[in-house]
Design a protein around this motif. Structure first.
Motif, PDB file in Angstrom:
ATOM      1  N   THR A  56     -11.043  -5.558   3.596  1.00 60.33           N
ATOM      2  CA  THR A  56     -10.018  -4.910   2.768  1.00 60.33           C
ATOM      3  C   THR A  56     -10.226  -3.409   2.621  1.00 60.33           C
ATOM      4  O   THR A  56      -9.444  -2.741   1.948  1.00 60.33           O
ATOM      5  CB  THR A  56      -9.956  -5.549   1.361  1.00 60.33           C
ATOM      6  OG1 THR A  56     -11.227  -5.378   0.730  1.00 60.33           O
ATOM      7  CG2 THR A  56      -9.607  -7.032   1.444  1.00 60.33           C
ATOM      8  N   LYS A  83      -7.126  -6.962   6.007  1.00 65.11           N
ATOM      9  CA  LYS A  83      -6.093  -6.515   5.073  1.00 65.11           C
ATOM     10  C   LYS A  83      -6.211  -5.037   4.737  1.00 65.11           C
ATOM     11  O   LYS A  83      -5.510  -4.534   3.874  1.00 65.11           O
ATOM     12  CB  LYS A  83      -6.181  -7.321   3.769  1.00 65.11           C
ATOM     13  CG  LYS A  83      -5.900  -8.802   3.940  1.00 65.11           C
ATOM     14  CD  LYS A  83      -5.988  -9.529   2.610  1.00 65.11           C
ATOM     15  CE  LYS A  83      -5.624 -10.983   2.765  1.00 65.11           C
ATOM     16  NZ  LYS A  83      -5.598 -11.680   1.472  1.00 65.11           N
ATOM     17  N   ASN A  85      -7.086  -0.759   5.989  1.00 71.84           N
ATOM     18  CA  ASN A  85      -6.461   0.332   6.729  1.00 71.84           C
ATOM     19  C   ASN A  85      -7.409   0.751   7.851  1.00 71.84           C
ATOM     20  O   ASN A  85      -8.616   0.887   7.626  1.00 71.84           O
ATOM     21  CB  ASN A  85      -6.221   1.539   5.819  1.00 71.84           C
ATOM     22  CG  ASN A  85      -5.334   1.195   4.649  1.00 71.84           C
ATOM     23  OD1 ASN A  85      -4.223   0.735   4.830  1.00 71.84           O
ATOM     24  ND2 ASN A  85      -5.830   1.406   3.444  1.00 71.84           N
ATOM     25  N   THR A 112      -4.125 -10.024  11.094  1.00 72.43           N
ATOM     26  CA  THR A 112      -4.024  -9.070   9.985  1.00 72.43           C
ATOM     27  C   THR A 112      -2.983  -9.553   8.991  1.00 72.43           C
ATOM     28  O   THR A 112      -2.053 -10.279   9.343  1.00 72.43           O
ATOM     29  CB  THR A 112      -3.645  -7.652  10.473  1.00 72.43           C
ATOM     30  OG1 THR A 112      -2.337  -7.675  11.010  1.00 72.43           O
ATOM     31  CG2 THR A 112      -4.631  -7.136  11.495  1.00 72.43           C
ATOM     32  N   ALA A 115      -2.038  -5.222   6.662  1.00 72.55           N
ATOM     33  CA  ALA A 115      -2.883  -4.109   7.094  1.00 72.55           C
ATOM     34  C   ALA A 115      -2.055  -2.949   7.631  1.00 72.55           C
ATOM     35  O   ALA A 115      -0.903  -3.118   8.026  1.00 72.55           O
ATOM     36  CB  ALA A 115      -3.848  -4.594   8.177  1.00 72.55           C
ATOM     37  N   GLY A 143       2.533  -5.627   7.001  1.00 70.93           N
ATOM     38  CA  GLY A 143       1.762  -4.458   7.380  1.00 70.93           C
ATOM     39  C   GLY A 143       2.515  -3.541   8.319  1.00 70.93           C
ATOM     40  O   GLY A 143       3.697  -3.738   8.597  1.00 70.93           O
TER      41      GLY A 143
END
Length: 154
Positions: A56, A83, A85, A112, A115, A143
């Motif tokens: 995360t 989840k 970046n 993902t 994300a 995402g």
């Protein structure tokens, strides 16, 4: 001090030490805080693999990473998706080999959920798997992606 109190204190000290060792076992070895404002900076293959320890957090490449065609296990699964970046900052991940037979959810990121993946180039990838196979992401639930490219063979 009674003997039972001393034993308790020794046992407590051992437990605290073991907990600290356990927590540090999952620490990121690079710089950064893992936040969007101060992402973990990835400088080598070991640190790229460490993403699995905190799915995360926020990460950013600090330079090109050459995986030397070593067997790579996708980051994120259907039961533990990525989840966070991931910002490639325009750098490349080169010579990535993700050969998983009939395993589903295969890519640099296998699965993902919500994300953000951006600004990364995956170059010279060899990839195979069952269902949901992609050079960058095998399966993306929600995402965003932007500014990414993949070059290689299936």
């Amino acid at each position: 001090m009674r003997r039972s109190a001393r034993i308790f204190i020794v046992m407590l000290a051992i437990m605290v030490t073991q907990f600290a060792i356990y927590c540090n076992a999952f620490a990121f070895t690079g710089n950064g805080q893992g936040t969007p404002e101060s992402p973990y900076l990835i400088s080598n293959l070991q640190q790229l693999n460490e993403i699995r320890n905190n799915l995360t957090a926020s990460y950013q490449l600090a330079n090109d990473i050459d995986t030397n065609n070593g067997a790579f296990i996708p980051i994120g699964t259907s039961t533990a998706p990525f989840k966070g970046n991931f910002d490639g900052a325009g750098y490349k991940i080169k010579n990535l080999s993700v050969l998983r037979g009939t395993v589903d959810y295969v890519g640099l990121f296998g699965y993902t959920n919500g994300a953000t993946i951006k600004n990364v180039q995956v170059e010279n990838i060899a990839i195979s798997g069952g269902l949901y196979v992609g050079g960058l992401i095998g399966y993306m639930q929600g995402g965003t992606t932007e500014g990414c490219s993949v070059v290689g063979t299936g």
